[in-house]
Design a protein around this motif. Structure first.
Motif, PDB file in Angstrom:
ATOM      1  N   GLY A  63       0.790  -1.223   0.000  1.00 12.72           N
ATOM      2  CA  GLY A  63       0.000   0.000   0.000  1.00 12.72           C
ATOM      3  C   GLY A  63       0.824   1.275   0.000  1.00 12.72           C
ATOM      4  N   ARG A  64       2.135   1.152  -0.133  1.00 14.28           N
ATOM      5  CA  ARG A  64       3.003   2.336  -0.102  1.00 14.28           C
ATOM      6  C   ARG A  64       3.511   2.736  -1.490  1.00 14.28           C
ATOM      7  NH1 ARG A  64       6.070   2.449   5.746  1.00 14.28           N
ATOM      8  NH2 ARG A  64       4.279   1.740   6.944  1.00 14.28           N
ATOM      9  N   GLY A  65       2.970   2.097  -2.525  1.00 15.67           N
ATOM     10  CA  GLY A  65       3.298   2.470  -3.898  1.00 15.67           C
ATOM     11  C   GLY A  65       4.688   2.071  -4.336  1.00 15.67           C
ATOM     12  N   LEU A  66       5.317   1.144  -3.655  1.00 16.65           N
ATOM     13  CA  LEU A  66       6.709   0.818  -3.937  1.00 16.65           C
ATOM     14  C   LEU A  66       6.865   0.025  -5.227  1.00 16.65           C
ATOM     15  CD1 LEU A  66       7.913   0.033  -0.303  1.00 16.65           C
ATOM     16  CD2 LEU A  66       7.684   2.223  -1.491  1.00 16.65           C
ATOM     17  N   ASP A  67       5.878  -0.794  -5.564  1.00 19.38           N
ATOM     18  CA  ASP A  67       5.911  -1.491  -6.853  1.00 19.38           C
ATOM     19  C   ASP A  67       5.801  -0.495  -8.008  1.00 19.38           C
ATOM     20  OD1 ASP A  67       3.303  -0.915  -5.978  1.00 19.38           O
ATOM     21  OD2 ASP A  67       2.422  -2.513  -7.180  1.00 19.38           O
ATOM     22  N   LYS A  68       5.028   0.569  -7.801  1.00 21.57           N
ATOM     23  CA  LYS A  68       4.901   1.614  -8.832  1.00 21.57           C
ATOM     24  C   LYS A  68       6.229   2.349  -9.014  1.00 21.57           C
ATOM     25  CE  LYS A  68       0.366   0.940  -9.013  1.00 21.57           C
ATOM     26  NZ  LYS A  68       0.179   0.075  -7.847  1.00 21.57           N
ATOM     27  N   LEU A  69       6.962   2.532  -7.933  1.00 21.22           N
ATOM     28  CA  LEU A  69       8.277   3.160  -8.030  1.00 21.22           C
ATOM     29  C   LEU A  69       9.211   2.341  -8.915  1.00 21.22           C
ATOM     30  CD1 LEU A  69       9.322   4.508  -4.500  1.00 21.22           C
ATOM     31  CD2 LEU A  69       8.638   5.790  -6.512  1.00 21.22           C
ATOM     32  N   ILE A  70       9.185   1.027  -8.714  1.00 19.69           N
ATOM     33  CA  ILE A  70      10.050   0.151  -9.508  1.00 19.69           C
ATOM     34  C   ILE A  70       9.626   0.167 -10.966  1.00 19.69           C
ATOM     35  CG2 ILE A  70      10.731  -2.264  -9.867  1.00 19.69           C
ATOM     36  CD1 ILE A  70      10.595  -2.558  -6.783  1.00 19.69           C
ATOM     37  N   MET A  71       8.322   0.157 -11.218  1.00 14.09           N
ATOM     38  CA  MET A  71       7.835   0.232 -12.601  1.00 14.09           C
ATOM     39  C   MET A  71       8.240   1.554 -13.259  1.00 14.09           C
ATOM     40  SD  MET A  71       4.038  -1.381 -11.977  1.00 14.09           S
ATOM     41  CE  MET A  71       3.450  -1.019 -13.641  1.00 14.09           C
ATOM     42  N   ALA A  72       8.270   2.617 -12.445  1.00 19.03           N
ATOM     43  CA  ALA A  72       8.655   3.930 -12.981  1.00 19.03           C
ATOM     44  C   ALA A  72      10.158   4.038 -13.203  1.00 19.03           C
ATOM     45  CB  ALA A  72       8.197   5.030 -12.018  1.00 19.03           C
ATOM     46  N   ALA A  73      10.937   3.245 -12.470  1.00 20.10           N
ATOM     47  CA  ALA A  73      12.395   3.387 -12.481  1.00 20.10           C
ATOM     48  C   ALA A  73      12.990   3.215 -13.865  1.00 20.10           C
ATOM     49  CB  ALA A  73      13.020   2.397 -11.504  1.00 20.10           C
ATOM     50  N   ARG A  74      12.423   2.325 -14.666  1.00 25.43           N
ATOM     51  CA  ARG A  74      12.995   2.102 -15.997  1.00 25.43           C
ATOM     52  C   ARG A  74      12.794   3.310 -16.916  1.00 25.43           C
ATOM     53  NH1 ARG A  74       8.888  -2.634 -18.235  1.00 25.43           N
ATOM     54  NH2 ARG A  74       6.935  -1.506 -17.911  1.00 25.43           N
ATOM     55  N   LEU A  75      11.917   4.240 -16.499  1.00 27.92           N
ATOM     56  CA  LEU A  75      11.649   5.442 -17.299  1.00 27.92           C
ATOM     57  C   LEU A  75      12.426   6.659 -16.793  1.00 27.92           C
ATOM     58  CD1 LEU A  75       7.760   5.024 -17.599  1.00 27.92           C
ATOM     59  CD2 LEU A  75       9.499   4.324 -19.254  1.00 27.92           C
ATOM     60  N   PHE A  76      13.137   6.512 -15.671  1.00 29.18           N
ATOM     61  CA  PHE A  76      13.945   7.626 -15.171  1.00 29.18           C
ATOM     62  C   PHE A  76      15.098   7.880 -16.136  1.00 29.18           C
ATOM     63  CE2 PHE A  76      12.854   6.317 -10.497  1.00 29.18           C
ATOM     64  CZ  PHE A  76      11.540   6.725 -10.697  1.00 29.18           C
ATOM     65  N   ARG A  77      15.300   9.133 -16.513  1.00 32.71           N
ATOM     66  CA  ARG A  77      16.331   9.453 -17.504  1.00 32.71           C
ATOM     67  C   ARG A  77      17.736   9.303 -16.944  1.00 32.71           C
ATOM     68  NH1 ARG A  77      12.727  13.579 -20.124  1.00 32.71           N
ATOM     69  NH2 ARG A  77      11.316  12.173 -21.252  1.00 32.71           N
ATOM     70  N   GLU A  78      17.845   9.393 -15.628  1.00 35.51           N
ATOM     71  CA  GLU A  78      19.121   9.144 -14.948  1.00 35.51           C
ATOM     72  C   GLU A  78      18.841   8.845 -13.475  1.00 35.51           C
ATOM     73  OE1 GLU A  78      21.705  12.555 -14.152  1.00 35.51           O
ATOM     74  OE2 GLU A  78      20.200  13.846 -15.077  1.00 35.51           O
ATOM     75  N   GLY A  79      19.907   8.526 -12.747  1.00 32.53           N
ATOM     76  CA  GLY A  79      19.750   8.281 -11.323  1.00 32.53           C
ATOM     77  C   GLY A  79      19.534   6.823 -10.966  1.00 32.53           C
ATOM     78  N   THR A  80      19.729   6.520  -9.673  1.00 29.55           N
ATOM     79  CA  THR A  80      19.524   5.174  -9.140  1.00 29.55           C
ATOM     80  C   THR A  80      18.470   5.235  -8.041  1.00 29.55           C
ATOM     81  OG1 THR A  80      21.802   4.502  -9.608  1.00 29.55           O
ATOM     82  CG2 THR A  80      20.618   3.231  -7.949  1.00 29.55           C
TER      83      THR A  80
END
Length: 422
Positions: free
Chosen positions: A254-271
């Protein structure tokens, strides 16, 4: 003469920032505080934080249950031996069948959980009666019965404060009518109630007919001269210039952490870095592997509260992306939001009322639909690419942290005790 406070909390008290702040404040302002919490292997049964703030941990597991489970596991390694032993017990002794059934129920069903919780409850109450306290302070619904028994079921009644960190009637893991009925019964017995923001106070007023005290969940003021940055890039094996996109806190549903991982591949940079532990951490690690994101997403275990700011300061931005799965989440004004602020870290946050009020009102980050990983990615990329926006938000964080800190908020907390005791 110093007044005595007995405080209950249903955890190990290893990373409970709010309870630590409250106990520390009371002990520095004329109160002697005994905090009763849950013990476990590797934890001290007694700690002395200062001469006026002591911690007592009660045993988590009943010795008799541990012994039964150990015997059962020993037999279970040899299934035939186990069957023969239970069969012999059932037929040789007059109460054998009943005893056999009881053993199986205790080691194989949820009855063992009830036994454990009942044992903790009993030990907490017993410890709570050992001294002549002026106040009993229950943190959350799972310790309100202990406070009620100790404060009110006695000849000379004591004062009882109910400090509800969560919305107990709409909370993940608290489904069903039982918790609501329990709170509705016990809440009429308390002398004062505390909640963490005005959205929750209004909810309580609509539900129970009174507006509780509001004490916000702000952290201690951070002294940049004292806090030394942890070598987080070195720990993770990252280049010094790599931007760390940080989530710190419990790894829970319920903390949206799976959504963060799904979004990570779209981050233009950063870890993307997770600091913390919790029930769904193995699932998230598996998801990262399945998405081939091991180089872009890193996990670290939780760190002690006093060390956390040294890690937070490494972040380029922080996340607070709760999902709207219950009113408890929707009404949250999470501690981590203010921890990011205290370290000068802009945020990408859910657009729930209390969080949005701070994030957009103080211009310290961007609010998004936390259920949509595309929106999360878009906000992150804005802060990555438009560095002037990021720098402005960073300056705003450092500016407004003089307002959102425990040193200022503790006055409201002490007022609760003053008003309750008069």
């Amino acid at each position: 003469m110093r007044k005595k406070v007995c405080m209950f909390v249903w955890n190990h008290f290893t990373n409970d920032a709010r309870v630590l702040r409250e106990c520390t404040t009371l002990s520095a302002n004329g109160f002697d505080v005994d905090l009763i919490c849950i013990g476990d292997k590797g934890l001290l049964n007694y700690e002395e934080h200062n001469s006026h703030f002591k911690v007592y941990r009660v045993r988590r597991y009943p010795v008799s249950l541990q012994l039964l489970q150990k015997v059962y596991r020993g037999f279970a390694k040899r299934k035939l031996v186990a069957v023969l032993a239970l069969t012999l017990l059932a037929y040789v002794y007059p109460l054998g069948p009943l005893l056999t059934l009881l053993i199986l129920l205790l080691v194989k069903t949820k009855l063992s959980t009830l036994w454990i919780r009942g044992s903790i409850f009993t030990r907490m109450v017993a410890r709570g009666f050992l001294k002549n306290y002026n106040f009993y302070h229950s943190n959350d619904l799972n310790t309100l019965p202990q406070g009620f028994v100790c404060a009110k079921l006695r000849y000379k009644k004591k004062l009882l404060i109910y400090d509800s960190h969560e919305v107990q009637t709409s909370r993940t893991g608290y489904e069903g009518a039982f918790h609501g009925k329990l709170e509705a019964f016990l809440i009429r017995k308390v002398d004062s109630m505390i909640v963490e923001n005005h959205t929750r106070a209004k909810y309580n007023e609509d539900l129970y007919g009174f507006y509780p005290h509001v004490v916000h969940n702000y952290p201690f003021k951070l002294d940049d001269k004292i806090v030394k940055k942890a070598f987080l890039h070195q720990i993770l094996g990252l280049p010094k210039e790599e931007k760390i996109l940080l989530y710190q806190g419990g790894i829970q549903t319920g903390r949206g952490l799976d959504k963060l991982i799904m979004a990570a591949r779209l981050f233009r940079e950063g870890t993307l870095v997770f600091i913390g532990d919790g029930r769904i951490k193995p699932e998230l690690i598996k998801l990262v592997r399945e998405m081939n994101l091991e180089k872009k997403v890193k996990f670290l275990p939780k760190v002690p509260l006093e060390d956390l700011p040294s890690y937070t300061q490494n972040a380029y931005l922080g996340f607070q992306v709760l999902n709207n799965v219950c009113f408890n989440h929707f009404s949250a004004s999470s501690n981590k939001l203010f921890e990011y602020m205290m370290s000068g870290v802009p945020v990408v946050a859910c657009s729930f009322p209390e969080i949005k009020h701070v994030v957009e009102g103080e211009k310290i980050g961007l609010c998004i639909d936390s259920h949509n990983h595309l929106e999360i990615a878009r906000a992150v990329n804005i802060l990555l690419e438009r560095t002037y926006i990021h720098e402005e938000m960073k300056r705003n964080c450092l500016s407004v942290r003089t307002k959102y800190n425990w040193e200022a908020e503790q006055i409201q907390f002490l007022n609760v005790y003053q008003r309750t005791g008069t």
